[in-house]
Design a protein around this motif. Structure first.
Motif, PDB file in Angstrom:
ATOM      1  N   UNK A 108     -15.107   8.480 102.880  1.00 29.48           N
ATOM      2  CA  UNK A 108     -14.194   7.512 102.260  1.00 29.48           C
ATOM      3  C   UNK A 108     -13.885   7.897 100.811  1.00 29.48           C
ATOM      4  N   UNK A 109     -13.291   9.057 100.576  1.00 26.18           N
ATOM      5  CA  UNK A 109     -13.054   9.484  99.188  1.00 26.18           C
ATOM      6  C   UNK A 109     -12.083   8.581  98.430  1.00 26.18           C
ATOM      7  N   UNK A 110     -11.056   8.068  99.104  1.00 25.43           N
ATOM      8  CA  UNK A 110     -10.090   7.209  98.413  1.00 25.43           C
ATOM      9  C   UNK A 110     -10.739   5.906  97.981  1.00 25.43           C
ATOM     10  N   UNK A 111     -11.558   5.328  98.843  1.00 23.07           N
ATOM     11  CA  UNK A 111     -12.248   4.084  98.501  1.00 23.07           C
ATOM     12  C   UNK A 111     -13.201   4.306  97.332  1.00 23.07           C
ATOM     13  N   UNK A 132     -15.141   5.987 108.137  1.00 21.48           N
ATOM     14  CA  UNK A 132     -13.683   6.018 107.987  1.00 21.48           C
ATOM     15  C   UNK A 132     -13.005   5.287 109.136  1.00 21.48           C
ATOM     16  N   UNK A 133     -13.471   5.535 110.352  1.00 16.53           N
ATOM     17  CA  UNK A 133     -12.898   4.852 111.504  1.00 16.53           C
ATOM     18  C   UNK A 133     -13.128   3.355 111.446  1.00 16.53           C
ATOM     19  N   UNK A 134     -14.328   2.965 110.999  1.00 21.53           N
ATOM     20  CA  UNK A 134     -14.649   1.543 110.904  1.00 21.53           C
ATOM     21  C   UNK A 134     -13.744   0.850 109.893  1.00 21.53           C
ATOM     22  N   UNK A 135     -13.537   1.480 108.732  1.00 23.26           N
ATOM     23  CA  UNK A 135     -12.690   0.869 107.710  1.00 23.26           C
ATOM     24  C   UNK A 135     -11.234   0.823 108.157  1.00 23.26           C
ATOM     25  N   UNK A 136     -10.797   1.835 108.893  1.00 19.77           N
ATOM     26  CA  UNK A 136      -9.408   1.828 109.374  1.00 19.77           C
ATOM     27  C   UNK A 136      -9.173   0.710 110.380  1.00 19.77           C
TER      28      UNK A 136
END
Length: 574
Positions: A242-245, A202-206
């Motif tokens: 990453x539930x939204x992704x 999650x941090x990486x994608x943000x």
């Protein structure tokens, strides 16, 4: 007899083997992450660098990707083999300890008394020999089991295949079967692998929001292959992070997406209830000057109540969310069970479609739900809203006369269709496209989003030039006085649709079963030119237009049953 001469030493120290394995795994993980980071950066080159040699330059490093996978897989296999070896050594250490304890206890004490014939001494000697023989047998068996454990580990290590270095040359290796077909897919796959390996996905994608855009353009077929190759524990970790992704990623299996979105709905429901409570806690305005505020609060309360009721149904499982992105305005609801279905129906609503239409007293999902209910488990249906559609309350700037919505939603709808096909290729598919939805379906074909049949219900048609897909069967229906007939086939540039649905080559015209125009009204209009009569005629035209989305047999029975019969027959044929 001593332990050193009888009991074999272990061939290795299990703790030292584990330490070595841990060091190897750390190096392997670091190697794979470093390679993925390099490839991810390299794969962005085609989007930034354009020159005659760009393709060759890009391929020169991209082709190392399958080799990197083989090396990483080999290192992981070696780690597993060494871990199993350490476990075997621990098991055998217990057996060795039993033998050493037995030896340390010494030979059995003499139990036979000696006599003149020395028979007692002879019997006691035989007992000692049996004890020694038992120790030798146990020690020999232990040595044999040590050899077997070592050989098992060696076999597992030898079974790791050599790297197919020929795959470095234009994917030449026959072992490489899943090479991405485009630079975008290559980038997308690298991003997915990077997220799967990251301790904080999650941090990486943000930190890299542009990755979501790239993943949204990655072929669903490539995403399906990636997901199928994930370890279940890794997949579960990605879903949690990453539930939204994952809940909106075309190519992820249907059941997983529905489950992820149910969890997202549960979180959203808590937020809605808190918002509702906060609204109730506000003091009621006492001044008449605040009457508008009172009306606004009532409207907001009604909206929250509708949304809360809808997401309660999602959480309970009465409704199934296949996709939901409130920031983009998309919502795709599924009805039925894809595991038992033989045919899939995709319902595309038209003008005025928005997420609120799924939550009204007469939801836009009625048509799809009727088809599932009549299909006896053989039909799964999706009501599809991939993004904003034209709205009549903003007719000038965002009305149905603008065809840009069809172009935008068409590409998204194509990805949706490809995603379902990537996970359930066995389903026979029909796209039921109402009103403006027909323009979306026509544009989707231009982006590779095709189905076995398209049913154009009071459709706007297509933006020309347009050629029907050779593998698709086309149906069209609308009332005689449908409002769309006034401007069918009319368009210029960004306005209108130049190909009327009934003019598509090979289309089969289906009787809508809707009432004919009111002839006395038409005669009255022709004789009196009374605007009031015209209003009634237009009202009937609009009602007949919207009727084709109804799930009520008394209103739309002819078309409902025609679609149901086609789904059952073609689904059974496979």
């Amino acid at each position: 007899m001593t332990g050193q001469t009888l009991v074999p030493e272990p061939p290795a120290n299990s703790e030292q083997v584990r330490q070595a394995t841990e060091a190897l795994r750390h190096r392997a993980d670091h190697y794979e992450l470093t390679l993925q980071e390099a490839l991810l950066t390299w794969n962005l080159v085609p989007q930034l660098y354009h020159a005659p040699e760009a393709d060759v330059l890009h391929q020169s490093l991209t082709s190392t990707r399958p080799v990197g996978r083989e090396i990483a897989a080999g290192l992981e296999a070696a780690c597993r083999a060494l871990e199993h070896y350490a476990d075997d050594l621990d098991d055998l250490a217990y057996e060795r300890a039993l033998i050493l304890n037995a030896q340390a206890s010494g030979a059995p004490a003499p139990v036979w008394e000696d006599d003149a014939a020395d028979r007692g001494a002879e019997m006691n000697g035989l007992a000692r020999e049996r004890w020694q023989d038992a120790l030798r047998r146990d020690a020999a068996a232990l040595a044999e089991r040590y050899d077997e454990a070592t050989e098992r580990c060696a076999r597992a290590l030898r079974a790791i295949p050599d790297v197919s270095w020929t795959s470095l040359v234009a994917w030449a290796s026959p072992e490489v079967t899943d090479a991405p077909a485009s630079p975008t897919d290559t980038v997308g796959r690298a991003i997915l692998d990077r997220l799967a390996a990251a301790p904080d996905a999650a941090g990486l994608l943000s930190r890299h929001p542009e990755w979501s855009v790239i993943l949204g353009r990655t072929a669903p077929e490539e995403i399906a292959r990636w997901w199928a190759g994930l370890d279940p524990r890794v997949a579960a970790a990605i879903v949690t992070a990453l539930p939204t992704l994952i809940g909106n990623l075309d190519g992820v299996p249907i059941a997983e997406r529905v489950d992820v979105n149910r969890g997202r709905a549960r979180d959203h429901l808590r937020e809605l209830r808190a918002e509702r409570q906060a609204l109730e806690a506000l003091r009621a305005p006492r001044s008449r000057a605040n009457a508008l505020e009172v009306l606004d609060r009532r409207a907001e309360r009604a909206r929250l109540d509708r949304e809360i009721a809808y997401f309660e149904d999602v959480v309970s499982g009465r409704k199934q969310l296949y996709a939901w992105d409130p920031e983009h305005g998309s919502l795709i609801e599924m009805a039925g069970d894809p595991s038992t279905a033989r045919a899939a129906l995709f319902v595309l609503p038209g003008t005025n479609a928005n997420p609120d239409a799924f939550m009204s007293d007469r939801p836009v999902t009625d048509f799809a739900e009727w088809q599932v209910g009549s299909g006896g488990g053989s039909v799964v249906a999706f009501t599809v809203l991939t993004g904003p559609m034209p709205q009549l309350d903003d007719f000038v700037t965002a009305g149905p006369e603008w065809n840009r919505f069809a172009e935008q939603r068409g590409e998204e709808y194509a990805r949706f269709l490809q995603g379902v096909d990537a996970t359930h290729p066995e389903l026979w598919t029909m796209s039921y496209e109402h009103s403006y939805g027909g323009g979306v379906g026509s544009e989707a074909e231009k982006h590779g989003g095709t189905v076995d049949a398209r049913f154009l219900a009071a459709s706007v048609g297509a933006i020309g030039p347009y050629e029907p897909h050779p593998g698709t069967q086309y149906f069209a229906t609308q009332a005689i006085d449908d409002i769309n007939r006034y401007y069918a086939g009319v368009g210029l540039g960004p306005l209108g649709f130049t190909v009327a649905p009934e003019t598509i080559p090979g289309v089969q015209i289906v009787d809508s079963g809707l009432p004919w125009p009111n002839i006395p009204q038409l005669v009255d209009l022709g004789m009196t030119r009374d605007p009031g009569v015209l209003v009634g005629i237009v009202r009937d035209s609009v009602q007949h237009h919207t009727a084709l989305m109804s799930g009520d047999e008394s209103i739309n029975g002819k078309v409902l049953n025609q679609v149901a019969q086609t789904l059952r027959r073609r689904g059974a044929e496979g």
